[in-house]
Scaffold this active site. Structure first.
Site, mmCIF file in Angstrom:
data_model
loop_
_atom_site.group_PDB
_atom_site.id
_atom_site.type_symbol
_atom_site.label_atom_id
_atom_site.label_comp_id
_atom_site.label_asym_id
_atom_site.label_seq_id
_atom_site.Cartn_x
_atom_site.Cartn_y
_atom_site.Cartn_z
ATOM 1 N N LYS A 102 0.829 -1.210 0.000
ATOM 2 C CA LYS A 102 0.000 0.000 0.000
ATOM 3 C C LYS A 102 0.868 1.266 0.000
ATOM 4 O O LYS A 102 2.084 1.193 0.225
ATOM 5 C CB LYS A 102 -0.928 -0.040 1.226
ATOM 6 C CG LYS A 102 -1.883 -1.243 1.222
ATOM 7 C CD LYS A 102 -2.847 -1.200 2.399
ATOM 8 C CE LYS A 102 -3.777 -2.397 2.365
ATOM 9 N NZ LYS A 102 -4.847 -2.309 3.387
ATOM 10 N N TYR A 114 -12.254 -2.061 -3.576
ATOM 11 C CA TYR A 114 -12.785 -2.312 -2.229
ATOM 12 C C TYR A 114 -14.316 -2.229 -2.185
ATOM 13 O O TYR A 114 -14.889 -1.957 -1.122
ATOM 14 C CB TYR A 114 -12.190 -1.316 -1.239
ATOM 15 C CG TYR A 114 -10.792 -1.685 -0.760
ATOM 16 C CD1 TYR A 114 -10.556 -2.869 -0.059
ATOM 17 C CD2 TYR A 114 -9.707 -0.836 -0.981
ATOM 18 C CE1 TYR A 114 -9.287 -3.204 0.397
ATOM 19 C CE2 TYR A 114 -8.424 -1.170 -0.525
ATOM 20 C CZ TYR A 114 -8.233 -2.361 0.165
ATOM 21 O OH TYR A 114 -6.969 -2.685 0.626
ATOM 22 N N ASN A 141 -2.087 -0.105 6.871
ATOM 23 C CA ASN A 141 -1.506 -1.352 7.381
ATOM 24 C C ASN A 141 -0.584 -2.043 6.368
ATOM 25 O O ASN A 141 -0.424 -3.255 6.375
ATOM 26 C CB ASN A 141 -2.608 -2.282 7.906
ATOM 27 C CG ASN A 141 -3.585 -2.700 6.827
ATOM 28 O OD1 ASN A 141 -3.485 -2.255 5.701
ATOM 29 N ND2 ASN A 141 -4.518 -3.550 7.170
ATOM 30 N N HIS A 168 -1.927 -5.640 1.589
ATOM 31 C CA HIS A 168 -3.230 -6.300 1.435
ATOM 32 C C HIS A 168 -2.979 -7.684 0.869
ATOM 33 O O HIS A 168 -2.060 -7.873 0.071
ATOM 34 C CB HIS A 168 -4.117 -5.516 0.457
ATOM 35 C CG HIS A 168 -5.329 -6.306 0.033
ATOM 36 N ND1 HIS A 168 -6.469 -6.376 0.794
ATOM 37 C CD2 HIS A 168 -5.533 -7.118 -1.039
ATOM 38 C CE1 HIS A 168 -7.337 -7.180 0.195
ATOM 39 N NE2 HIS A 168 -6.796 -7.642 -0.926
ATOM 40 N N GLU A 183 -9.596 -10.281 -7.476
ATOM 41 C CA GLU A 183 -8.559 -9.262 -7.238
ATOM 42 C C GLU A 183 -7.404 -9.374 -8.243
ATOM 43 O O GLU A 183 -6.889 -8.358 -8.711
ATOM 44 C CB GLU A 183 -8.042 -9.379 -5.798
ATOM 45 C CG GLU A 183 -9.119 -8.987 -4.786
ATOM 46 C CD GLU A 183 -8.670 -9.116 -3.340
ATOM 47 O OE1 GLU A 183 -7.551 -9.612 -3.091
ATOM 48 O OE2 GLU A 183 -9.436 -8.706 -2.463
HETATM 49 P P1 CMP Z 1 -7.163 -4.887 3.833
HETATM 50 O O1 CMP Z 1 -6.658 -6.212 4.226
HETATM 51 O O2 CMP Z 1 -6.642 -4.258 2.594
HETATM 52 O O3 CMP Z 1 -8.771 -4.972 3.720
HETATM 53 C C1 CMP Z 1 -9.622 -3.879 3.946
HETATM 54 C C2 CMP Z 1 -8.900 -2.705 4.501
HETATM 55 O O4 CMP Z 1 -9.708 -1.767 5.172
HETATM 56 C C3 CMP Z 1 -7.923 -3.154 5.567
HETATM 57 O O5 CMP Z 1 -6.884 -3.882 5.026
HETATM 58 C C4 CMP Z 1 -7.552 -1.823 6.192
HETATM 59 O O6 CMP Z 1 -6.652 -1.069 5.390
HETATM 60 C C5 CMP Z 1 -8.914 -1.149 6.161
HETATM 61 N N1 CMP Z 1 -9.626 -1.288 7.453
HETATM 62 C C6 CMP Z 1 -10.136 -2.410 7.997
HETATM 63 N N2 CMP Z 1 -10.737 -2.158 9.162
HETATM 64 C C7 CMP Z 1 -10.618 -0.824 9.373
HETATM 65 C C8 CMP Z 1 -11.036 0.048 10.389
HETATM 66 N N3 CMP Z 1 -11.708 -0.396 11.447
HETATM 67 N N4 CMP Z 1 -10.727 1.352 10.262
HETATM 68 C C9 CMP Z 1 -10.055 1.801 9.179
HETATM 69 N N5 CMP Z 1 -9.635 1.007 8.165
HETATM 70 C C10 CMP Z 1 -9.900 -0.289 8.256
#
Ligand code: CMP
Length: 161
Positions: free
Chosen positions: A32, A72, A135, A138, A149
């Site tokens: 990311k 998403y 984070n 993904h 995806e």
């Molecule tokens: P990812 O595994 O890419 O899948 C969905 C994404 O949404 C996740 O990683 C985070 O980047 C984001 N995400 C999931 N939960 C939350 C949350 N509670 N608040 C903000 N972002 C979130």
């Protein structure tokens, strides 16, 4: 001495090949914007390779807000959807197809829990993520999502296993 053609032995060999091939899986991985900004692209790819995941397709791209919303779409009702798609479109990302035995689960293990505060020691998110949204990586969560995806970013000619 010539033993003749043992049909059952050959059948067992073929069965073995088929079951091994069955375990080979592909999953989509994204480094990311925060991961690219922190210059940990090489470190992350190295962790995949050291754990038996091969990069069979890769590119560095920048998503528009609409691209991120399409990717998403399953989360569109979530309160964080707007902020997540702003984040995912703020800078370049690296998208990859990873291939290996049990690649979907293995990638998720290497990444760690979505929330870095809950991620296990030694995982990518524990080591590099800023918070639950930023984070760093993904990974697809199931074979059906992996198929969607991977197809979102790559065509068949771009994937070379
Ligand atoms: P990812 O595994 O890419 O899948 C969905 C994404 O949404 C996740 O990683 C985070 O980047 C984001 N995400 C999931 N939960 C939350 C949350 N509670 N608040 C903000 N972002 C979130």
């Amino acid at each position: 001495m010539y033993r003749g053609f043992d049909k059952s032995e050959n059948t067992e060999k073929i069965k073995g090949k088929i079951s091994r091939r069955k375990l080979l899986e592909r999953t989509l991985s994204i480094i990311k914007p925060d991961g690219v900004e922190k210059k940990v692209v090489g470190e992350i790819i190295s962790r995949f390779e050291k754990n038996g995941l091969n990069v069979v397709a890769m590119k560095r791209i920048k998503l528009s807000k609409a691209d991120a919303e399409g990717f998403y779409a399953v989360h569109k009702e979530r309160p964080f959807f707007g902020s997540l798609t702003d984040f995912m479109s703020r800078g370049p990302i690296v998208v990859m197809v990873l291939e290996g035995e049990g690649a979907i689960a293995k990638n998720r293990e290497i990444m760690g829990a979505t929330n870095p505060e809950e991620a296990a020691e030694g995982t990518i998110r524990k080591d590099f993520a800023t918070n639950i949204e930023e984070n760093t990586v993904h990974g697809s969560d199931a074979p059906e999502t992996a198929a969607f995806e991977i197809g979102y970013f790559f065509n068949a000619l771009e994937i070379n296993g």
